[in-house]
Design an enzyme around this catalytic site. Structure first.
Site, PDB file in Angstrom:
ATOM      1  N   GLY A 147      -2.752  -5.300 -11.653  1.00 39.96           N
ATOM      2  CA  GLY A 147      -3.294  -3.943 -11.776  1.00 39.96           C
ATOM      3  C   GLY A 147      -3.452  -3.198 -10.472  1.00 39.96           C
ATOM      4  O   GLY A 147      -4.249  -2.269 -10.370  1.00 39.96           O
ATOM      5  N   GLU A 175       5.115   1.806  -4.028  1.00 46.57           N
ATOM      6  CA  GLU A 175       4.767   2.044  -5.434  1.00 46.57           C
ATOM      7  C   GLU A 175       3.429   2.765  -5.519  1.00 46.57           C
ATOM      8  O   GLU A 175       3.261   3.738  -6.252  1.00 46.57           O
ATOM      9  CB  GLU A 175       4.670   0.717  -6.208  1.00 46.57           C
ATOM     10  CG  GLU A 175       5.976  -0.026  -6.353  1.00 46.57           C
ATOM     11  CD  GLU A 175       5.836  -1.258  -7.249  1.00 46.57           C
ATOM     12  OE1 GLU A 175       5.120  -1.222  -8.258  1.00 46.57           O
ATOM     13  OE2 GLU A 175       6.457  -2.288  -6.929  1.00 46.57           O
ATOM     14  N   HIS A 215       8.858   1.012 -11.567  1.00 48.34           N
ATOM     15  CA  HIS A 215       9.748  -0.149 -11.546  1.00 48.34           C
ATOM     16  C   HIS A 215      10.065  -0.503 -10.092  1.00 48.34           C
ATOM     17  O   HIS A 215      10.383   0.393  -9.303  1.00 48.34           O
ATOM     18  CB  HIS A 215      11.037   0.159 -12.311  1.00 48.34           C
ATOM     19  CG  HIS A 215      11.945  -1.028 -12.401  1.00 48.34           C
ATOM     20  ND1 HIS A 215      11.705  -2.071 -13.275  1.00 48.34           N
ATOM     21  CD2 HIS A 215      13.061  -1.355 -11.711  1.00 48.34           C
ATOM     22  CE1 HIS A 215      12.644  -2.987 -13.110  1.00 48.34           C
ATOM     23  NE2 HIS A 215      13.473  -2.577 -12.168  1.00 48.34           N
ATOM     24  N   LEU A 231       8.492  -0.853 -24.949  1.00 51.89           N
ATOM     25  CA  LEU A 231       7.867  -0.038 -25.990  1.00 51.89           C
ATOM     26  C   LEU A 231       8.842   0.187 -27.156  1.00 51.89           C
ATOM     27  O   LEU A 231      10.038   0.347 -26.957  1.00 51.89           O
ATOM     28  CB  LEU A 231       7.443   1.323 -25.430  1.00 51.89           C
ATOM     29  CG  LEU A 231       6.487   1.332 -24.233  1.00 51.89           C
ATOM     30  CD1 LEU A 231       6.028   2.760 -23.957  1.00 51.89           C
ATOM     31  CD2 LEU A 231       5.289   0.417 -24.451  1.00 51.89           C
ATOM     32  N   ASP A 280      13.999   0.740 -18.903  1.00 43.80           N
ATOM     33  CA  ASP A 280      14.102   1.254 -17.527  1.00 43.80           C
ATOM     34  C   ASP A 280      15.231   2.279 -17.372  1.00 43.80           C
ATOM     35  O   ASP A 280      15.905   2.327 -16.338  1.00 43.80           O
ATOM     36  CB  ASP A 280      14.304   0.094 -16.515  1.00 43.80           C
ATOM     37  CG  ASP A 280      13.141  -0.897 -16.546  1.00 43.80           C
ATOM     38  OD1 ASP A 280      12.007  -0.466 -16.778  1.00 43.80           O
ATOM     39  OD2 ASP A 280      13.384  -2.096 -16.343  1.00 43.80           O
ATOM     40  N   ASN A 339      -1.296  -1.131  -9.109  1.00 50.24           N
ATOM     41  CA  ASN A 339      -0.863   0.264  -9.309  1.00 50.24           C
ATOM     42  C   ASN A 339      -1.939   1.052 -10.045  1.00 50.24           C
ATOM     43  O   ASN A 339      -2.212   2.207  -9.711  1.00 50.24           O
ATOM     44  CB  ASN A 339       0.467   0.320 -10.069  1.00 50.24           C
ATOM     45  CG  ASN A 339       1.651   0.163  -9.131  1.00 50.24           C
ATOM     46  OD1 ASN A 339       1.938   1.049  -8.349  1.00 50.24           O
ATOM     47  ND2 ASN A 339       2.296  -0.994  -9.191  1.00 50.24           N
TER      48      ASN A 339
END
Ligand code: GAR
Length: 199
Positions: free
Chosen positions: A12, A173, A108, A92, A144, A14
């Site tokens: 976690g 990121e 990503h 998803l 992606d 990000n």
């Protein structure tokens, strides 16, 4: 003020970078809910410690769409406008993608369309590329494959390991995910087919 829903499966970091920027007023949004498919995800514990709404939604033998229906219901219950995948290690279903059309973001750890899927940093090292990086993209029904909002380039050094390269990419990121969220929340981009242009 828009509501963000964050989905994560692990560390976690990000999510934490986004949460810091929300708290500092740098992202004009509220984190309405943090969801995880893993009960022991460190990111979920951090979200709880920050006093955010959290939800562990177990897989419990549900198929992909049944699982996603539960997640979408939780996000809708909290009036989520934008969904941010932050190390959410599940693909998803079309049901999920259609429930938030053009409003799901993913980060990503590679320069897409290179090295999609799992272990992107290892794929980059094995391919011998001299530069890799990270990508924030809108999520479509592929893996992606959605329109690219932001990318950052990171050099691959001769003595890099998966760990050292991943750490260097991760710093970028943390920077570009918040940037991408701001661009979208503030309607500063136009999405035309696969191309996202700055206005
Ligand atoms: C990040 O490196 C993210 O880019 C990657 O998982 C890590 C999660 O770290 N996501 C993917 O590989 C998605 N295909 P975090 O939990 O510390 O944010």
């Amino acid at each position: 003020m828009k509501n963000l829903g964050i989905l994560l499966s692990g560390r976690g970091s990000n999510f934490e970078a986004i949460a810091r920027n929300v708290a500092a007023g740098k992202i004009p949004a509220k984190i309405a809910l943090v969801v995880s498919n893993r009960e022991n995800a460190p990111g979920l514990a951090r979200a709880r410690a920050m006093g955010l709404n959290t939800r562990f939604i177990p897989l419990q033998g549900k198929d992909r769409e049944a699982y996603d229906r539960d997640v979408v219901a939780a996000l809708k219950e909290h009036q989520v406008d934008w969904v941010c995948l932050a190390g959410f290690m599940r693909v998803l279903s079309p049901y999920f993608v259609r429930a938030f059309p053009g409003r799901i973001l993913n980060i990503h750890p590679a320069l897409l369309p290179a090295f999609p899927g799992l272990d992107a940093q290892k794929q980059a090292l094995e391919a011998g590329v001299k530069f890799s990086g990270c990508t924030v993209h809108l999520v479509d029904e592929g893996v992606d494959t959605g329109p690219i909002v932001c990318q950052a380039v990171v050099p691959v050094l001769d003595n890099d390991t998966v760990e050292t390269l991943s750490a260097r990419i991760l710093e970028e990121e943390h920077r570009i995910y918040s940037e991408a969220i701001c661009l979208l929340l503030e309607n500063k981009v136009r999405v035309e087919n696969r191309r996202v242009a700055l206005l």
